[in-house]
Write a protein that holds these residues in place. Structure first.
Motif, PDB file in Angstrom:
ATOM      1  N   PRO A 263       0.839  -1.202   0.000  1.00  0.00           N
ATOM      2  CA  PRO A 263       0.000   0.000   0.000  1.00  0.00           C
ATOM      3  C   PRO A 263       0.873   1.250   0.000  1.00  0.00           C
ATOM      4  CG  PRO A 263       0.007  -1.031   2.171  1.00  0.00           C
ATOM      5  CD  PRO A 263       0.761  -1.939   1.258  1.00  0.00           C
ATOM      6  N   GLY A 264       0.453   2.226  -0.763  1.00  0.00           N
ATOM      7  CA  GLY A 264       1.188   3.481  -0.806  1.00  0.00           C
ATOM      8  C   GLY A 264       1.093   4.152  -2.158  1.00  0.00           C
ATOM      9  N   ASP A 265       1.777   5.263  -2.277  1.00  0.00           N
ATOM     10  CA  ASP A 265       1.791   6.064  -3.500  1.00  0.00           C
ATOM     11  C   ASP A 265       3.221   6.481  -3.820  1.00  0.00           C
ATOM     12  OD1 ASP A 265      -1.029   6.251  -4.029  1.00  0.00           O
ATOM     13  OD2 ASP A 265      -1.168   7.591  -2.311  1.00  0.00           O
ATOM     14  N   TRP A 266       3.455   6.772  -5.103  1.00  0.00           N
ATOM     15  CA  TRP A 266       4.713   7.363  -5.529  1.00  0.00           C
ATOM     16  C   TRP A 266       4.573   8.878  -5.446  1.00  0.00           C
ATOM     17  CZ3 TRP A 266       9.248   5.068  -6.241  1.00  0.00           C
ATOM     18  CH2 TRP A 266       9.278   3.696  -6.505  1.00  0.00           C
ATOM     19  N   ARG A 267       5.624   9.540  -4.992  1.00  0.00           N
ATOM     20  CA  ARG A 267       5.681  11.008  -4.936  1.00  0.00           C
ATOM     21  C   ARG A 267       6.953  11.437  -5.641  1.00  0.00           C
ATOM     22  NH1 ARG A 267       3.874   8.580  -0.717  1.00  0.00           N
ATOM     23  NH2 ARG A 267       1.990   9.177   0.337  1.00  0.00           N
ATOM     24  N   TRP A 268       6.861  12.377  -6.565  1.00  0.00           N
ATOM     25  CA  TRP A 268       8.008  12.824  -7.344  1.00  0.00           C
ATOM     26  C   TRP A 268       8.323  14.266  -7.005  1.00  0.00           C
ATOM     27  CZ3 TRP A 268       8.251  16.722 -11.064  1.00  0.00           C
ATOM     28  CH2 TRP A 268       9.442  16.789 -11.776  1.00  0.00           C
ATOM     29  N   GLN A 269       9.614  14.578  -6.978  1.00  0.00           N
ATOM     30  CA  GLN A 269      10.042  15.965  -6.810  1.00  0.00           C
ATOM     31  C   GLN A 269      11.368  16.132  -7.529  1.00  0.00           C
ATOM     32  OE1 GLN A 269      10.261  15.688  -2.446  1.00  0.00           O
ATOM     33  NE2 GLN A 269      12.331  16.546  -2.598  1.00  0.00           N
ATOM     34  N   SER A 270      11.689  17.366  -7.863  1.00  0.00           N
ATOM     35  CA  SER A 270      12.899  17.640  -8.622  1.00  0.00           C
ATOM     36  C   SER A 270      13.480  18.992  -8.223  1.00  0.00           C
ATOM     37  CB  SER A 270      12.571  17.629 -10.120  1.00  0.00           C
ATOM     38  OG  SER A 270      13.707  17.924 -10.884  1.00  0.00           O
ATOM     39  N   ASP A 271      14.792  19.087  -8.346  1.00  0.00           N
ATOM     40  CA  ASP A 271      15.462  20.384  -8.221  1.00  0.00           C
ATOM     41  C   ASP A 271      16.659  20.351  -9.176  1.00  0.00           C
ATOM     42  OD1 ASP A 271      17.625  19.075  -6.925  1.00  0.00           O
ATOM     43  OD2 ASP A 271      16.815  19.500  -4.943  1.00  0.00           O
ATOM     44  N   ALA A 272      17.540  21.330  -9.110  1.00  0.00           N
ATOM     45  CA  ALA A 272      18.656  21.412 -10.051  1.00  0.00           C
ATOM     46  C   ALA A 272      19.628  20.243  -9.915  1.00  0.00           C
ATOM     47  CB  ALA A 272      19.399  22.730  -9.862  1.00  0.00           C
ATOM     48  N   ALA A 273      19.776  19.703  -8.722  1.00  0.00           N
ATOM     49  CA  ALA A 273      20.759  18.652  -8.488  1.00  0.00           C
ATOM     50  C   ALA A 273      20.217  17.243  -8.699  1.00  0.00           C
ATOM     51  CB  ALA A 273      21.320  18.770  -7.072  1.00  0.00           C
ATOM     52  N   MET A 274      18.932  17.034  -8.402  1.00  0.00           N
ATOM     53  CA  MET A 274      18.413  15.671  -8.496  1.00  0.00           C
ATOM     54  C   MET A 274      16.918  15.616  -8.787  1.00  0.00           C
ATOM     55  SD  MET A 274      18.658  14.286  -4.647  1.00  0.00           S
ATOM     56  CE  MET A 274      18.433  15.379  -3.298  1.00  0.00           C
ATOM     57  N   SER A 275      16.510  14.421  -9.191  1.00  0.00           N
ATOM     58  CA  SER A 275      15.105  14.082  -9.412  1.00  0.00           C
ATOM     59  C   SER A 275      14.850  12.844  -8.564  1.00  0.00           C
ATOM     60  CB  SER A 275      14.873  13.790 -10.894  1.00  0.00           C
ATOM     61  OG  SER A 275      13.545  13.412 -11.147  1.00  0.00           O
ATOM     62  N   VAL A 276      13.751  12.848  -7.806  1.00  0.00           N
ATOM     63  CA  VAL A 276      13.512  11.775  -6.837  1.00  0.00           C
ATOM     64  C   VAL A 276      12.064  11.300  -6.912  1.00  0.00           C
ATOM     65  CG1 VAL A 276      13.554  11.143  -4.394  1.00  0.00           C
ATOM     66  CG2 VAL A 276      15.200  12.786  -5.262  1.00  0.00           C
ATOM     67  N   ALA A 277      11.889   9.972  -6.872  1.00  0.00           N
ATOM     68  CA  ALA A 277      10.565   9.359  -6.719  1.00  0.00           C
ATOM     69  C   ALA A 277      10.619   8.542  -5.438  1.00  0.00           C
ATOM     70  CB  ALA A 277      10.226   8.486  -7.909  1.00  0.00           C
ATOM     71  N   ARG A 278       9.651   8.772  -4.553  1.00  0.00           N
ATOM     72  CA  ARG A 278       9.587   8.060  -3.273  1.00  0.00           C
ATOM     73  C   ARG A 278       8.266   7.310  -3.193  1.00  0.00           C
ATOM     74  NH1 ARG A 278      12.053  12.982  -1.851  1.00  0.00           N
ATOM     75  NH2 ARG A 278      14.074  12.688  -0.843  1.00  0.00           N
ATOM     76  N   PHE A 279       8.353   6.066  -2.696  1.00  0.00           N
ATOM     77  CA  PHE A 279       7.155   5.249  -2.525  1.00  0.00           C
ATOM     78  C   PHE A 279       6.967   4.917  -1.063  1.00  0.00           C
ATOM     79  CE2 PHE A 279       4.912   1.283  -1.952  1.00  0.00           C
ATOM     80  CZ  PHE A 279       3.775   1.509  -2.707  1.00  0.00           C
ATOM     81  N   GLY A 280       5.728   5.071  -0.595  1.00  0.00           N
ATOM     82  CA  GLY A 280       5.396   4.687   0.764  1.00  0.00           C
ATOM     83  C   GLY A 280       3.948   5.003   1.069  1.00  0.00           C
ATOM     84  N   PRO A 281       3.469   4.521   2.209  1.00  0.00           N
ATOM     85  CA  PRO A 281       2.078   4.789   2.579  1.00  0.00           C
ATOM     86  C   PRO A 281       1.835   6.270   2.884  1.00  0.00           C
ATOM     87  CG  PRO A 281       3.167   3.439   4.249  1.00  0.00           C
ATOM     88  CD  PRO A 281       4.133   3.617   3.138  1.00  0.00           C
ATOM     89  N   THR A 282       2.863   6.955   3.376  1.00  0.00           N
ATOM     90  CA  THR A 282       2.776   8.399   3.617  1.00  0.00           C
ATOM     91  C   THR A 282       4.097   9.016   3.180  1.00  0.00           C
ATOM     92  OG1 THR A 282       3.699   8.286   5.847  1.00  0.00           O
ATOM     93  CG2 THR A 282       1.297   8.048   5.650  1.00  0.00           C
ATOM     94  N   ALA A 283       4.132  10.319   3.070  1.00  0.00           N
ATOM     95  CA  ALA A 283       5.366  11.013   2.688  1.00  0.00           C
ATOM     96  C   ALA A 283       6.457  10.805   3.734  1.00  0.00           C
ATOM     97  CB  ALA A 283       5.090  12.492   2.483  1.00  0.00           C
ATOM     98  N   ALA A 284       6.077  10.670   4.986  1.00  0.00           N
ATOM     99  CA  ALA A 284       7.052  10.482   6.064  1.00  0.00           C
ATOM    100  C   ALA A 284       7.524   9.033   6.182  1.00  0.00           C
ATOM    101  CB  ALA A 284       6.443  10.934   7.381  1.00  0.00           C
ATOM    102  N   ASP A 285       6.800   8.091   5.625  1.00  0.00           N
ATOM    103  CA  ASP A 285       7.129   6.674   5.748  1.00  0.00           C
ATOM    104  C   ASP A 285       7.501   6.124   4.367  1.00  0.00           C
ATOM    105  OD1 ASP A 285       7.460   4.111   6.701  1.00  0.00           O
ATOM    106  OD2 ASP A 285       5.320   3.679   6.832  1.00  0.00           O
ATOM    107  N   THR A 286       8.692   6.448   3.888  1.00  0.00           N
ATOM    108  CA  THR A 286       9.152   6.020   2.571  1.00  0.00           C
ATOM    109  C   THR A 286       9.743   4.618   2.652  1.00  0.00           C
ATOM    110  OG1 THR A 286       9.609   8.293   1.922  1.00  0.00           O
ATOM    111  CG2 THR A 286      10.720   6.580   0.680  1.00  0.00           C
TER     112      THR A 286
END
Length: 183
Positions: free
Chosen positions: A65-88
């Motif tokens: 169970p969970g969702d993917w969350r994507w974010q990006s900045d000049a240095a990196m691009s990140v996808a995190r999976f988990g039930p919440t943003a705090a629980d990756t």
């Protein structure tokens, strides 16, 4: 000769008439006796229902169970999976400066990290992070096995010795990180 002609004309009708016979009558037999019904016994009371057994193949198991969350900045691009943003549970991160992708699994695993996709299994060397319990595998952004992860049919599995297999959905956020790293 005159007698034969009317019989030749009537022969097909006589054959059809013979086929109009109903089924033979059944002989009555003894009536069947019904089987005795078992007496229901009450089930013992259980506090919790037993969990369904896990399927033996990873493809047949449900995704975590969970969702993917994507974010990006000049240095990196990140996808995190988990039930919440705090629980990756799993992170796929691109370091744009060196064009490397890190697969980071929460928990201290041992040895190689195995990724199973609908294309097959790939085993990568992995290390345990010293500061936090994580298992990390690093690959070049051009590695074609990353495409197999991004385009796996519906989900893929991440396994490391000492950790439970993690099965996650193959959503577009993964492909986004890979493309950001290659671009």
């Amino acid at each position: 000769m005159r007698l034969i002609q009317p019989l030749a004309f009537a022969a097909p009708f006589l054959i059809l008439l013979g086929s109009c016979v109903g089924p033979a009558p059944r002989q009555a037999g003894p009536a069947p006796t019904p089987a005795p019904r078992p007496t229901p016994t009450p089930a013992p009371a259980q506090s919790a229902s037993p969990a369904a057994p896990l399927a033996s193949e990873w493809q047949d198991r449900p995704a975590a169970p969970g969702d993917w969350r994507w974010q990006s900045d000049a240095a990196m691009s990140v996808a995190r999976f988990g039930p919440t943003a705090a629980d990756t549970k799993l992170t796929i991160r691109c370091d744009r400066a060196v064009r490397r992708i890190s697969i980071i699994r929460t928990g201290a695993g041992q040895g190689a990290m195995t990724l199973r996709t609908s294309y097959g299994a790939t085993s990568w060397p992995a290390t345990a992070a010293a500061s936090v319990p994580q298992t990390v595998a690093i690959r070049a952004a051009a590695d074609t096995a990353l495409d197999q992860i991004a385009y796996s049919r519906g989900k893929f599995a991440v396994e490391a010795a000492g950790l439970e297999p993690l099965i996650v959905p193959a959503w577009p956020e993964i492909a986004r990180v890979i493309e950001d790293c290659r671009g």
